[in-house]
Design an enzyme around this catalytic site. Sequence first.
Site, PDB file in Angstrom:
ATOM      1  N   THR A  10     -26.947 -23.041 -14.135  1.00  0.00           N
ATOM      2  CA  THR A  10     -25.815 -22.361 -14.765  1.00  0.00           C
ATOM      3  C   THR A  10     -25.489 -21.028 -14.099  1.00  0.00           C
ATOM      4  O   THR A  10     -24.529 -20.367 -14.482  1.00  0.00           O
ATOM      5  CB  THR A  10     -26.073 -22.128 -16.268  1.00  0.00           C
ATOM      6  OG1 THR A  10     -27.287 -21.382 -16.425  1.00  0.00           O
ATOM      7  CG2 THR A  10     -26.180 -23.450 -17.013  1.00  0.00           C
ATOM      8  N   GLY A  14     -26.495 -21.581  -8.291  1.00  0.00           N
ATOM      9  CA  GLY A  14     -26.940 -22.898  -8.721  1.00  0.00           C
ATOM     10  C   GLY A  14     -25.804 -23.839  -9.057  1.00  0.00           C
ATOM     11  O   GLY A  14     -25.800 -25.007  -8.646  1.00  0.00           O
ATOM     12  N   ARG A  91     -33.747  -6.687  -2.627  1.00  0.00           N
ATOM     13  CA  ARG A  91     -34.289  -7.979  -3.040  1.00  0.00           C
ATOM     14  C   ARG A  91     -35.743  -7.848  -3.475  1.00  0.00           C
ATOM     15  O   ARG A  91     -36.198  -8.537  -4.382  1.00  0.00           O
ATOM     16  CB  ARG A  91     -34.154  -8.986  -1.894  1.00  0.00           C
ATOM     17  CG  ARG A  91     -32.701  -9.308  -1.539  1.00  0.00           C
ATOM     18  CD  ARG A  91     -32.601 -10.260  -0.359  1.00  0.00           C
ATOM     19  NE  ARG A  91     -31.205 -10.551  -0.029  1.00  0.00           N
ATOM     20  CZ  ARG A  91     -30.484  -9.863   0.840  1.00  0.00           C
ATOM     21  NH1 ARG A  91     -31.025  -8.828   1.470  1.00  0.00           N
ATOM     22  NH2 ARG A  91     -29.227 -10.199   1.094  1.00  0.00           N
ATOM     23  N   HIS A 178     -35.631 -11.873   4.913  1.00  0.00           N
ATOM     24  CA  HIS A 178     -34.253 -11.888   4.412  1.00  0.00           C
ATOM     25  C   HIS A 178     -34.082 -10.590   3.635  1.00  0.00           C
ATOM     26  O   HIS A 178     -34.201 -10.538   2.421  1.00  0.00           O
ATOM     27  CB  HIS A 178     -34.034 -13.100   3.513  1.00  0.00           C
ATOM     28  CG  HIS A 178     -32.689 -13.122   2.842  1.00  0.00           C
ATOM     29  ND1 HIS A 178     -31.512 -12.969   3.541  1.00  0.00           N
ATOM     30  CD2 HIS A 178     -32.340 -13.255   1.532  1.00  0.00           C
ATOM     31  CE1 HIS A 178     -30.489 -13.032   2.686  1.00  0.00           C
ATOM     32  NE2 HIS A 178     -30.972 -13.193   1.472  1.00  0.00           N
TER      33      HIS A 178
END
Length: 317
Positions: A10, A14, A91, A178
């Site tokens: 959701t 995704g 991140r 990343h």
Amino acid sequence: MSKVAVIGATGRVGSTAAARLALLDCVNEVTLIARPKSVDKLRGLRRDILDSLAAAQKDAEITIGCERDDYVDADVIVMTAGIPRKPGQTRLDLTKDNAAIIKKYLEGVAEENPEAIVLVVTNPVDVLTYVALKVSGLPKNRVIGLGTHLDSMRFKVLIAKHFNVHMSEVHTRIIGEHGDTMVPVISSTSVGGIPVTRMPGWEDFDVEEAVREVKEAGQRIIETWGGSQFGPAQAITNLVRTILQDERRVLTVSAYLDGEIDGIRDVCIGVPARLGREGVLEIVPIELEEDEMRAFRRSVKVVKEATREAMEAISER
């Protein structure tokens, strides 16, 4: 034909990835997974994806679920669930909370489906790929992270624009984390088969500025659009297709190193890997200039430290 499960279906990434995966010829079932409180959203998403399939005249089964039994039998499990970045966050700020989410969904997967391949998208992706590898019990070739795949594509676009060539003429990679310590591999970058440093106009290409733009791309999208969505979703689709169709392409993903590059071991980080139906078929050794190797080792150090903290955090829960 294969089943793909998307955990965190959701969310932005995704949901978009699920819709694109359903259109692949090699996929005949997509299972949408989310928390029980999101089941109504799952129903709506399922209906929307089915409509898109009708418009594309593609036949695929779209199922929904909130339990382990709904996804553990999938050929590929795509992990997108997690707390997203907010403006100003890195991140790595997400490490501990998202490591716990990885553990919740993926712990012991190998006991029920030893043939599963897990694709980790949740950030920090390198750290969480390692966490997924350890908690799932799957072999190292079957746990892969999205890693610097999208970063490499972003860098490729900038080079193509600078030299006014089609993207397909550019071969380049960004390896490492990343994140802030990613490393562009200029020494093996080429345009139309010509080393990029020999191309007319190379002296006008600002590598540092280009890498900065790649690094900041995600943050700029968060600040203006709310979060990355279509780029990661297409990158996921690329990787899943490559795996399920056994294409054996060399792509830059987060994979477990066991000495293949300069003897570096016990870390998941962005490296070139040959991908096929068994996951990572081979870590492709890459020759780096001294400055590139130093930068890569710095990146490894950062990821290893964050990984250690993540593993300690989940062991305490």
